[in-house]
Design an enzyme around this catalytic site. Structure first.
Site, PDB file in Angstrom:
ATOM      1  N   GLU A 149       0.738  -1.431   0.029  1.00 44.59           N
ATOM      2  CA  GLU A 149       0.096   0.076   0.109  1.00 44.59           C
ATOM      3  C   GLU A 149       0.546   1.676   0.108  1.00 44.59           C
ATOM      4  O   GLU A 149       0.798   2.121  -0.358  1.00 44.59           O
ATOM      5  CB  GLU A 149      -1.000  -0.309   1.221  1.00 44.59           C
TER       6      GLU A 149
HETATM    7  N1  CAA Z   1      -5.005  -6.026 -10.212  1.00 45.78           N
HETATM    8  C1  CAA Z   1      -5.928  -6.599 -11.283  1.00 45.78           C
HETATM    9  N2  CAA Z   1      -5.456  -7.305 -11.848  1.00 45.78           N
HETATM   10  C2  CAA Z   1      -4.076  -8.156 -11.743  1.00 45.78           C
HETATM   11  C3  CAA Z   1      -3.448  -7.553 -10.370  1.00 45.78           C
HETATM   12  C4  CAA Z   1      -4.701  -6.780  -9.609  1.00 45.78           C
HETATM   13  N3  CAA Z   1      -4.078  -6.540  -8.353  1.00 45.78           N
HETATM   14  N4  CAA Z   1      -2.339  -8.946  -9.936  1.00 45.78           N
HETATM   15  C5  CAA Z   1      -2.665  -9.268 -11.084  1.00 45.78           C
HETATM   16  N5  CAA Z   1      -3.400  -9.014 -11.552  1.00 45.78           N
HETATM   17  C6  CAA Z   1      -3.175  -9.735 -13.579  1.00 45.78           C
HETATM   18  C7  CAA Z   1      -2.698  -9.805 -14.557  1.00 45.78           C
HETATM   19  O1  CAA Z   1      -3.004  -8.249 -14.868  1.00 45.78           O
HETATM   20  C8  CAA Z   1      -2.373 -10.048 -15.612  1.00 45.78           C
HETATM   21  O2  CAA Z   1      -3.803 -10.433 -15.857  1.00 45.78           O
HETATM   22  P1  CAA Z   1      -3.583 -10.757 -17.842  1.00 45.78           P
HETATM   23  O3  CAA Z   1      -3.514 -12.146 -17.686  1.00 45.78           O
HETATM   24  O4  CAA Z   1      -4.733 -10.255 -18.178  1.00 45.78           O
HETATM   25  O5  CAA Z   1      -2.234  -9.938 -18.147  1.00 45.78           O
HETATM   26  C9  CAA Z   1      -3.228 -11.761 -14.688  1.00 45.78           C
HETATM   27  O6  CAA Z   1      -3.717 -11.474 -13.592  1.00 45.78           O
HETATM   28  C10 CAA Z   1      -1.753 -12.727 -14.566  1.00 45.78           C
HETATM   29  O7  CAA Z   1      -0.419 -11.583 -13.431  1.00 45.78           O
HETATM   30  P2  CAA Z   1       0.722 -12.313 -13.789  1.00 45.78           P
HETATM   31  O8  CAA Z   1       1.089 -12.098 -15.115  1.00 45.78           O
HETATM   32  O9  CAA Z   1       1.687 -10.724 -13.165  1.00 45.78           O
HETATM   33  O10 CAA Z   1       1.015 -13.102 -12.927  1.00 45.78           O
HETATM   34  P3  CAA Z   1       2.876 -13.445 -12.196  1.00 45.78           P
HETATM   35  O11 CAA Z   1       1.863 -14.407 -11.484  1.00 45.78           O
HETATM   36  O12 CAA Z   1       3.686 -13.371 -12.836  1.00 45.78           O
HETATM   37  O13 CAA Z   1       2.585 -12.228 -11.057  1.00 45.78           O
HETATM   38  C11 CAA Z   1       1.749 -10.416  -9.632  1.00 45.78           C
HETATM   39  C12 CAA Z   1       1.646 -11.976  -9.820  1.00 45.78           C
HETATM   40  C13 CAA Z   1       3.171 -10.868  -8.436  1.00 45.78           C
HETATM   41  C14 CAA Z   1       1.151 -10.900  -8.422  1.00 45.78           C
HETATM   42  C15 CAA Z   1       1.749  -8.918 -10.328  1.00 45.78           C
HETATM   43  O14 CAA Z   1       0.495  -9.654 -11.189  1.00 45.78           O
HETATM   44  C16 CAA Z   1       1.660  -8.663  -9.403  1.00 45.78           C
HETATM   45  O15 CAA Z   1       2.522  -7.801  -8.885  1.00 45.78           O
HETATM   46  N6  CAA Z   1       0.547  -7.957  -9.800  1.00 45.78           N
HETATM   47  C17 CAA Z   1      -0.242  -6.503  -8.450  1.00 45.78           C
HETATM   48  C18 CAA Z   1       0.072  -6.496  -7.475  1.00 45.78           C
HETATM   49  C19 CAA Z   1      -0.408  -5.522  -6.783  1.00 45.78           C
HETATM   50  O16 CAA Z   1       0.202  -4.045  -6.738  1.00 45.78           O
HETATM   51  N7  CAA Z   1      -1.802  -4.950  -5.665  1.00 45.78           N
HETATM   52  C20 CAA Z   1      -2.186  -4.399  -5.242  1.00 45.78           C
HETATM   53  C21 CAA Z   1      -1.159  -3.362  -3.357  1.00 45.78           C
HETATM   54  S1  CAA Z   1      -2.080  -3.517  -2.724  1.00 45.78           S
HETATM   55  C22 CAA Z   1      -3.881  -2.948  -2.126  1.00 45.78           C
HETATM   56  O17 CAA Z   1      -4.266  -4.570  -1.868  1.00 45.78           O
HETATM   57  C23 CAA Z   1      -3.974  -3.018  -0.974  1.00 45.78           C
HETATM   58  C24 CAA Z   1      -4.946  -0.890  -1.481  1.00 45.78           C
HETATM   59  O18 CAA Z   1      -6.162  -0.851  -0.381  1.00 45.78           O
HETATM   60  C25 CAA Z   1      -4.260  -0.094  -2.009  1.00 45.78           C
END
Ligand code: CAA
Length: 255
Positions: A149
Site C-alpha cells: 500500500e
Molecule cells: N489487480 C488486477 N489484475 C491483476 C492484479 C491486481 N492486483 N494482479 C495480477 N493481475 C492480473 C495481471 O494483470 C494479469 O492479467 P493478464 O493476464 O490479463 O495480463 C494476470 O493477473 C496474471 O498476472 P501476472 O502475469 O502478473 O502473474 P504473475 O504470477 O507473473 O505475477 C503478481 C503475480 C506478482 C501478483 C503480479 O501480478 C503483481 O505484482 N500484481 C499487482 C500487485 C499489486 O500491486 N496489488 C495491489 C496491492 S495494494 C492493495 O492491495 C491494497 C490497497 O488498498 C491499495
C-alpha cells in the site's frame, strides 16, 4: 448466500460439517480483491451456519491474492462495480465506506471459529492483510508477503496493521511496510507471521492435520480459550488472571 452471488464476487464457499472453506476464485487475476468481494466475505461471516468451527481461507491458482484489483485505480473502476472510492467523498463518507470494507476481514477473529489462511505464492497488500486477519497461517515454501500500500500512496487499512505489529513488533512492521519489501516463507516463519511452512505439495496434508487437531479439542473450551487469549495483549496480569477466573468458572459451572 447463493453460489451465483458468490461466484460474481469471485468467491466459492464449501461447507463440510464443521469446516467451511472460502476460496478466492479469480485465478486469472491472481485473486485480486474487489469491494464486492469484501462485501460477500462479510455476508459469509454473517450467515455462517452455527456448527462451523473452522474457516479455511485459500486462493485458487498460483497466488493467494495479488491484493486490491488495480482496476480500482482507473477512472472506469472495476468492471461491474465502478471505483472503490467515488470522487468527491468526504471524510465521514469515507470512514463509513472503509468500515464496510473492513467488515469482510473482522469476522475472521470471532471466538466461535478458528480461521486458517492457506497461502501459496503471493499475498500482496489486501492479500497480506486477509491472511493476517486469520488466526493461523500455513504457507507453502513459495509464499511471498508484501504490504504494498505505501508504494501506491496509501496505507494498509483492511485490519492488517494490528496483527502484523502483534506478530513482529513495531520496528519490524515499520521496516516491512515502509520498505515495501517481500517477506519470503522462511523469514515469515522465523518472524511469526506464519505458524507453519511446508513444500507446496504437502500443503493440503498439513492443513488436514491442523484441522483434525483443532477439532479434537472441546468446542466450548476452544471458544473460551480464544476469547481469553485475544484479551491478553491489552490486559495487565491482574486483569488477565481475572478473565482467566471468569472463563474457567464458566467452563466448570457450564459442564
Ligand atoms: N489487480 C488486477 N489484475 C491483476 C492484479 C491486481 N492486483 N494482479 C495480477 N493481475 C492480473 C495481471 O494483470 C494479469 O492479467 P493478464 O493476464 O490479463 O495480463 C494476470 O493477473 C496474471 O498476472 P501476472 O502475469 O502478473 O502473474 P504473475 O504470477 O507473473 O505475477 C503478481 C503475480 C506478482 C501478483 C503480479 O501480478 C503483481 O505484482 N500484481 C499487482 C500487485 C499489486 O500491486 N496489488 C495491489 C496491492 S495494494 C492493495 O492491495 C491494497 C490497497 O488498498 C491499495
Amino acid at each position: 448466500m447463493v453460489d451465483q452471488e458468490l461466484a460474481r464476487a469471485g468467491l466459492r464457499l464449501d461447507i463440510d460439517g464443521s469446516v467451511a472453506t472460502v476460496t478466492l476464485n479469480r485465478p486469472e487475476r491472481r485473486n485480486a480483491q474487489t469491494p464486492g468481494m469484501w462485501r460477500a466475505l462479510a455476508r459469509i461471516g454473517d450467515t455462517l451456519p452455527e456448527g462451523v468451527r473452522i474457516v479455511v481461507l485459500r486462493g485458487e491458482g498460483p497466488s493467494f491474492s495479488a491484493g486490491l484489483d488495480l482496476a480500482a485505480f482507473t477512472p472506469e473502476g472495476i468492471p461491474g462495480e465502478g471505483p472503490a472510492f467515488a470522487p468527491g467523498m468526504g471524510p465521514g463518507e469515507l470512514d463509513v465506506l472503509i468500515d464496510e470494507y473492513q467488515q469482510g476481514f473482522t469476522w475472521l477473529r470471532r471466538p466461535e471459529i478458528t480461521s486458517i489462511a492457506v497461502v501459496r505464492g503471493h499475498a500482496i497488500g489486501a492479500g497480506f492483510q486477509l491472511a493476517l486477519s486469520c488466526d493461523l497461517r500455513i504457507a507453502a515454501d513459495d509464499a511471498k508477503f508484501c504490504m504494498k500500500e505505501p508504494a501506491l500512496g496509501l496505507v494498509p487499512d483492511l485490519t492488517g496493521t494490528k496483527p502484523l505489529v502483534d506478530a513482529v513488533g513495531l520496528a519490524r512492521a515499520l521496516e516491512i511496510c515502509l520498505t515495501v519489501r517481500t517477506v519470503l516463507a522462511d523469514e515469515a516463519l522465523a518472524l511469526g507471521i506464519v505458524q507453519t511452512t511446508v513444500p507446496e505439495d504437502d500443503l493440503d496434508a498439513a492443513l488436514a492435520d491442523l484441522v483434525a487437531s483443532l477439532l479434537k479439542v472441546d468446542a466450548g473450551a476452544a471458544i473460551a480459550t480464544k476469547r481469553l487469549l485475544q484479551q491478553a495483549p491489552g490486559n495487565t496480569l491482574d486483569e488477565q488472571r481475572a478473565v482467566e477466573r471468569r472463563e474457567q468458572s464458566g467452563r466448570i459451572l457450564g459442564r
